[in-house]
Design an enzyme around this catalytic site. Structure first.
Site, PDB file in Angstrom:
ATOM      1  N   GLU A 143       0.839  -1.202   0.000  1.00  0.00           N
ATOM      2  CA  GLU A 143       0.000   0.000   0.000  1.00  0.00           C
ATOM      3  C   GLU A 143       0.873   1.250   0.000  1.00  0.00           C
ATOM      4  O   GLU A 143       1.671   1.448   0.922  1.00  0.00           O
ATOM      5  CB  GLU A 143      -0.894   0.014   1.254  1.00  0.00           C
ATOM      6  CG  GLU A 143      -1.704   1.283   1.411  1.00  0.00           C
ATOM      7  CD  GLU A 143      -2.332   1.422   2.793  1.00  0.00           C
ATOM      8  OE1 GLU A 143      -3.419   2.017   2.874  1.00  0.00           O
ATOM      9  OE2 GLU A 143      -1.733   0.946   3.777  1.00  0.00           O
ATOM     10  N   GLU A 240     -11.207   2.603   6.820  1.00  0.00           N
ATOM     11  CA  GLU A 240     -10.048   2.862   7.686  1.00  0.00           C
ATOM     12  C   GLU A 240      -9.967   4.370   7.941  1.00  0.00           C
ATOM     13  O   GLU A 240      -9.102   5.071   7.437  1.00  0.00           O
ATOM     14  CB  GLU A 240      -8.764   2.350   7.029  1.00  0.00           C
ATOM     15  CG  GLU A 240      -7.586   2.314   8.000  1.00  0.00           C
ATOM     16  CD  GLU A 240      -6.257   2.031   7.316  1.00  0.00           C
ATOM     17  OE1 GLU A 240      -5.449   1.294   7.891  1.00  0.00           O
ATOM     18  OE2 GLU A 240      -6.022   2.557   6.214  1.00  0.00           O
TER      19      GLU A 240
END
Length: 259
Positions: A143, A240
């Site tokens: 990521e 998130e």
């Protein structure tokens, strides 16, 4: 239709960690993700997942010493043994919890180490992890993270991530496309998402600039979610974000997609 997973490390923080699974289910989520599950026995987490009828779809490999500022080990020369131990521990949890995806963090660039050295270490560790994870039926993900939130993080752009994934093999390594980090670093999130769709295994969402729930910032989320859906993405989108004023109070954006 977009499928959303509650990140129980960041949502429902009004409750103890193991109690958050039931609250996620009550709020209408059918899946969850978390950052690091290791403070609790896998059996205890599995029991809460089963009680709530939830799937765990993602968590992170051990990042090193998080409390002392470490944000991953994959790109750090000299930490290969610690990295491999962390992957082994993560795969043990993944096996017990039935989790199919594992985010592998690159780490912060140490002073005095050439970037070429960091990237070579990163590639070697990811190739090793991809082979080990495949043997357990788990797909490792990388990521890009923006440098405003995490100064010094080794991997920052979707283009860098795509090049690494293509080199190792998209069937072995996936992209975790975080729309918040991408918006901060690069913008143009829907076009980037569509272009990278073949590499994307998991997505995450938060609004910018505050990293709160969708609808609290600058992004037109109904448009973004419609574009993601129209592109044919069928993976999970992890929530998130940091709730602006309580988790349940901020879930109005989620109403159209409640399970």
């Amino acid at each position: 239709m977009p499928r959303f997973a509650a990140n129980v490390s960041m949502l429902f923080g009004e409750h103890p960690f193991l109690d958050r699974f039931a609250h996620a289910r009550a709020a209408g989520f059918s899946a969850v993700e978390c950052l690091f599950p290791y403070a609790h026995p896998a059996a205890a987490i599995r029991a809460r997942l089963e009680d709530a009828g939830l799937r765990l779809v993602l968590f992170n490999a051990a990042p090193g010493d998080w409390e002392r500022g470490e944000k991953g080990l994959a790109a750090l020369p000299g930490r290969e043994r610690d990295f491999r131990d962390g992957i082994a521990r993560a795969l043990d949890y993944a096996g017990q919890l039935g989790c199919p995806r594992l985010h592998v963090m690159a780490g912060l660039a140490p002073a005095g180490i050439a970037r070429d050295t960091l990237l070579a270490t990163y590639a070697a560790n990811l190739a090793w992890a991809a082979e080990r994870c495949a043997a357990h039926g788990v797909k490792p993900l990388i990521e890009p993270i923006n440098r405003r939130d995490m100064p010094g993080y080794v991997l920052n752009t979707t283009g860098e991530a795509a090049a690494i994934i293509e080199a190792i093999g998209p069937e072995r390594l996936g992209l975790q496309f975080d729309l918040y980090h991408t918006q901060v670093t690069e913008g143009d999130i829907t076009r980037r998402f569509e272009a990278l769709l073949p590499l994307i295994t998991h997505a995450q969402v938060a609004d910018t600039p505050g990293r709160h729930e969708p609808g609290t910032g600058e992004v037109n989320w109904p448009y973004v979610f419609d574009r993601i859906d129209a592109a044919g993405y069928r993976g999970w989108i992890g929530c998130e974000y940091r709730p602006a004023a309580g988790t349940e109070e901020g879930l109005g954006w989620f109403a159209p997609w409640r399970a």
